[in-house]
Scaffold this active site. Structure first.
Site, mmCIF file in Angstrom:
data_model
loop_
_atom_site.group_PDB
_atom_site.id
_atom_site.type_symbol
_atom_site.label_atom_id
_atom_site.label_comp_id
_atom_site.label_asym_id
_atom_site.label_seq_id
_atom_site.Cartn_x
_atom_site.Cartn_y
_atom_site.Cartn_z
ATOM 1 N N LYS A 9 0.723 -0.992 0.031
ATOM 2 C CA LYS A 9 0.081 0.026 -0.103
ATOM 3 C C LYS A 9 1.075 1.168 0.650
ATOM 4 C CE LYS A 9 -3.885 -1.796 2.244
ATOM 5 N NZ LYS A 9 -5.000 -2.003 3.107
ATOM 6 N N TYR A 49 -12.319 -2.227 -4.087
ATOM 7 C CA TYR A 49 -12.820 -1.726 -2.451
ATOM 8 C C TYR A 49 -14.390 -2.171 -2.388
ATOM 9 C CZ TYR A 49 -8.102 -1.872 -0.255
ATOM 10 O OH TYR A 49 -7.327 -2.396 0.340
ATOM 11 N N ASN A 112 -1.804 -0.044 6.535
ATOM 12 C CA ASN A 112 -1.541 -1.518 7.764
ATOM 13 C C ASN A 112 -0.720 -3.006 6.460
ATOM 14 O OD1 ASN A 112 -3.578 -2.426 5.252
ATOM 15 N ND2 ASN A 112 -4.492 -2.938 6.990
ATOM 16 N N HIS A 115 -2.338 -5.412 1.432
ATOM 17 C CA HIS A 115 -3.302 -5.893 1.422
ATOM 18 C C HIS A 115 -3.441 -7.620 0.343
ATOM 19 C CE1 HIS A 115 -7.355 -6.874 -0.608
ATOM 20 N NE2 HIS A 115 -6.827 -7.507 -1.775
ATOM 21 N N GLU A 126 -9.353 -10.487 -8.675
ATOM 22 C CA GLU A 126 -8.621 -9.564 -7.142
ATOM 23 C C GLU A 126 -7.470 -9.343 -8.863
ATOM 24 O OE1 GLU A 126 -9.925 -8.296 -3.122
ATOM 25 O OE2 GLU A 126 -7.992 -9.595 -3.356
HETATM 26 N N1 UDP Z 1 -10.037 -1.080 6.903
HETATM 27 C C1 UDP Z 1 -9.745 0.352 7.526
HETATM 28 N N2 UDP Z 1 -11.214 0.094 9.041
HETATM 29 C C2 UDP Z 1 -11.097 -0.835 9.794
HETATM 30 C C3 UDP Z 1 -11.330 -2.005 8.930
HETATM 31 C C4 UDP Z 1 -10.105 -1.991 7.607
HETATM 32 O O1 UDP Z 1 -9.298 0.796 7.556
HETATM 33 O O2 UDP Z 1 -11.907 -0.472 10.722
HETATM 34 C C5 UDP Z 1 -8.685 -1.075 5.903
HETATM 35 C C6 UDP Z 1 -8.111 -0.884 5.751
HETATM 36 O O3 UDP Z 1 -6.944 -1.111 5.127
HETATM 37 C C7 UDP Z 1 -8.035 -2.534 5.618
HETATM 38 C C8 UDP Z 1 -9.247 -2.248 4.121
HETATM 39 O O4 UDP Z 1 -9.177 -1.468 5.000
HETATM 40 O O5 UDP Z 1 -6.793 -3.786 5.516
HETATM 41 C C9 UDP Z 1 -9.866 -3.775 3.958
HETATM 42 O O6 UDP Z 1 -10.424 -4.312 5.156
HETATM 43 P P1 UDP Z 1 -11.053 -5.798 5.386
HETATM 44 O O7 UDP Z 1 -11.725 -6.095 6.614
HETATM 45 O O8 UDP Z 1 -11.045 -6.558 4.437
HETATM 46 O O9 UDP Z 1 -9.214 -6.128 5.795
HETATM 47 P P2 UDP Z 1 -8.159 -7.410 4.987
HETATM 48 O O10 UDP Z 1 -9.001 -8.177 4.671
HETATM 49 O O11 UDP Z 1 -7.013 -6.013 4.487
HETATM 50 O O12 UDP Z 1 -6.863 -6.931 6.491
HETATM 51 MG MG MG Z 2 -9.539 -8.156 3.085
#
Ligand code: UDP
Ligand code: MG
Length: 137
Positions: A9, A49, A112, A115, A126
């Site tokens: 990211k 997203y 974080n 992805h 994806e």
């Molecule tokens: N995210 C966020 N706040 C939250 C949860 C997720 O900003 O409370 C963002 C974070 O960058 C995350 C992405 O949205 O990686 C997609 O969320 P997901 O729940 O799919 O998490 P991931 O699969 O990336 O672990």
């Molecule tokens: Mg996810």
């Protein structure tokens, strides 16, 4: 053999962590079969997203994901989806297991570092979002 989509990211690209992150992926025995550094428009980030469109973080997340260069990677290996999710660590870097990418390089739950696709169907979609079938051979 399974394929999954990984993204470094904008936070981690800006911080110069992409080499370290690629190292962790390769050291886990996973192969990067295609890779490119690109920018997403806000519209593209929103499309990528879309599954999160009703979440409170959708606007901010898509703003972040279109704020700078990202590195998209097609990652291949045995159980690549689960294996890569494991080395990424939990979504919230504060909760990510020690030594995982998000533990090492993530800043907060949004910024974080990486992805990773979460299931075979989403991995397929994806990967197709970023790569042609010829790039994935
Ligand atoms: N995210 C966020 N706040 C939250 C949860 C997720 O900003 O409370 C963002 C974070 O960058 C995350 C992405 O949205 O990686 C997609 O969320 P997901 O729940 O799919 O998490 P991931 O699969 O990336 O672990
Ligand atoms: Mg996810």
């Amino acid at each position: 053999m399974e394929k999954t989509l990984g993204i470094v990211k904008p936070d981690a690209v800006k911080a110069g962590r992409s080499g370290k992150i690629i190292d962790i992926i390769e050291n886990a025995g996973l192969k990067i079969i295609a890779m490119k550094k690109i920018s997403l428009s806000k519209e593209q980030a929103k499309q990528f997203y879309e599954v999160h469109k009703d979440k409170p973080f959708y606007e901010s997340l898509t703003e972040f994901m279109s704020s700078g260069k990202i590195i998209v990677m097609a990652i291949e290996g045995e159980n690549a989806i689960a294996k890569y999710r494991q080395i990424m660590g939990a979504t919230d870097p504060a909760k990510a297991e020690k030594g995982t990418i998000r533990n090492l390089y993530g800043t907060n739950i949004e910024h974080n570092a990486v992805h990773g696709s979460d299931a075979p169907e989403t991995a397929k979609e994806e990967l197709a979002f970023f790569f042609s079938k010829y790039e994935l051979l």
